[in-house]
Design a protein around this motif. Structure first.
Motif, mmCIF file in Angstrom:
data_model
loop_
_atom_site.group_PDB
_atom_site.id
_atom_site.type_symbol
_atom_site.label_atom_id
_atom_site.label_comp_id
_atom_site.label_asym_id
_atom_site.label_seq_id
_atom_site.Cartn_x
_atom_site.Cartn_y
_atom_site.Cartn_z
ATOM 1 N N LEU A 132 0.825 -1.215 0.000
ATOM 2 C CA LEU A 132 0.000 0.000 0.000
ATOM 3 C C LEU A 132 0.854 1.256 0.000
ATOM 4 N N TYR A 133 2.179 1.096 -0.116
ATOM 5 C CA TYR A 133 3.103 2.236 -0.011
ATOM 6 C C TYR A 133 2.805 3.015 1.272
ATOM 7 N N MET A 134 2.692 2.270 2.366
ATOM 8 C CA MET A 134 2.254 2.845 3.636
ATOM 9 C C MET A 134 3.271 2.553 4.731
ATOM 10 N N ILE A 168 -6.945 7.111 3.916
ATOM 11 C CA ILE A 168 -6.396 6.950 5.264
ATOM 12 C C ILE A 168 -5.707 8.258 5.627
ATOM 13 N N ALA A 169 -6.196 8.895 6.677
ATOM 14 C CA ALA A 169 -5.656 10.199 7.075
ATOM 15 C C ALA A 169 -4.316 10.034 7.782
ATOM 16 N N ALA A 170 -3.331 10.778 7.313
ATOM 17 C CA ALA A 170 -2.034 10.778 7.987
ATOM 18 C C ALA A 170 -2.165 11.443 9.348
ATOM 19 N N HIS A 171 -1.415 10.949 10.294
ATOM 20 C CA HIS A 171 -1.319 11.492 11.647
ATOM 21 C C HIS A 171 -2.606 11.376 12.454
ATOM 22 N N ARG A 175 -6.354 2.530 16.711
ATOM 23 C CA ARG A 175 -6.053 1.260 17.367
ATOM 24 C C ARG A 175 -5.844 0.221 16.276
ATOM 25 N N VAL A 176 -4.942 -0.720 16.515
ATOM 26 C CA VAL A 176 -4.689 -1.782 15.546
ATOM 27 C C VAL A 176 -5.988 -2.486 15.191
ATOM 28 N N ALA A 177 -6.830 -2.741 16.192
ATOM 29 C CA ALA A 177 -8.097 -3.444 15.959
ATOM 30 C C ALA A 177 -9.021 -2.677 15.023
ATOM 31 N N ASP A 178 -8.849 -1.363 14.926
ATOM 32 C CA ASP A 178 -9.690 -0.563 14.040
ATOM 33 C C ASP A 178 -9.096 -0.410 12.640
ATOM 34 N N LEU A 179 -7.783 -0.228 12.554
ATOM 35 C CA LEU A 179 -7.161 0.033 11.259
ATOM 36 C C LEU A 179 -6.851 -1.244 10.483
ATOM 37 N N PRO A 181 -8.400 -4.137 9.985
ATOM 38 C CA PRO A 181 -9.419 -4.651 9.056
ATOM 39 C C PRO A 181 -9.512 -3.831 7.767
ATOM 40 N N ARG A 182 -9.327 -2.521 7.862
ATOM 41 C CA ARG A 182 -9.355 -1.685 6.654
ATOM 42 C C ARG A 182 -8.186 -2.025 5.736
ATOM 43 N N LEU A 183 -7.024 -2.269 6.328
ATOM 44 C CA LEU A 183 -5.862 -2.620 5.522
ATOM 45 C C LEU A 183 -6.025 -4.006 4.906
ATOM 46 N N THR A 184 -6.587 -4.946 5.666
ATOM 47 C CA THR A 184 -6.766 -6.308 5.186
ATOM 48 C C THR A 184 -7.669 -6.326 3.959
#
Length: 197
Positions: A132-134, A168-171, A175-179, A181-184
């Motif tokens: 994702l170049y993230m 996806i907003a920078a800065h 929480r890992v549990a929230d982000l 699933p979006r990345l997956t």
């Protein structure tokens, strides 16, 4: 200070210091380092972990699987962070990779200030999602953990660094549990267009 910055392996630090002292530094593709007057220092070592896309989750809790790829050092001249240096884990040990500059330098410093201002104790790491170049600042809640080991805990915090992928907003801390699933969803293979079952 709530941030518990880890000690990098001594050979990793030595490889950066050797590169900083090398005549090749003046020929590098990093203008800020070529033009600086005075001494340079390698500071704020952060372990760089990669999200394992082939097996992004393990176990029933959906814990993401990561692997240590290297260490990143901020290169400072006086009071300014001018560049960063990456050190990679190779079969022969730790090896200097390259110097670079650009938006991730200021973005990393900004995210570290956000983490300090949170008042919570964190072990800072970097989590890279190359597909994702993230790149995110990973704030791990277990400050005594081995920085080379472990996976993001659902309660850990990820701060996407700028530039972040679209949507996806920078800065903005997540929480890992929230982000995750979006990345997956973004990392899941898309069905072939026009295919029939």
């Amino acid at each position: 200070m709530p941030l518990h910055v880890s000690q990098a392996p001594v050979p990793a630090l030595h490889s950066v210091l050797a590169a900083l002292g090398s005549p090749a530094l003046r020929e590098s593709s990093t203008p800020a380092l070529r033009s600086v007057q005075g001494p340079l220092a390698a500071e704020l070592p952060l372990p760089v972990h990669m999200l394992d896309v082939a097996a992004p989750t393990v176990g029933p809790a959906g814990t993401p699987r990561t692997r240590l790829a290297g260490w990143r050092f901020m290169i400072r001249g006086g009071d300014l962070s001018l560049a960063a240096a990456d050190v990679l884990c190779t079969a022969g040990g730790w090896a200097f990779s390259h110097f670079f500059e650009g938006p991730y330098i200021a973005s990393t410093e900004r995210a570290l200030r956000q983490a300090e201002d949170s008042g919570s104790p964190w072990q800072p790491r970097l989590l890279s999602v190359p597909e994702l170049y993230m790149l995110t600042l990973w704030l791990h809640g277990d400050t005594a953990a081995d920085p080379a080991e472990g996976s993001p805990d659902p309660a850990d915090v990820l701060i996407p660094l700028a530039p972040a992928p679209p949507g996806i907003a920078a800065h903005r801390p997540h929480r890992v549990a929230d982000l995750l699933p979006r990345l997956t969803v973004r990392l899941a293979p898309s069905p072939l267009l026009g295919s029939t079952a």
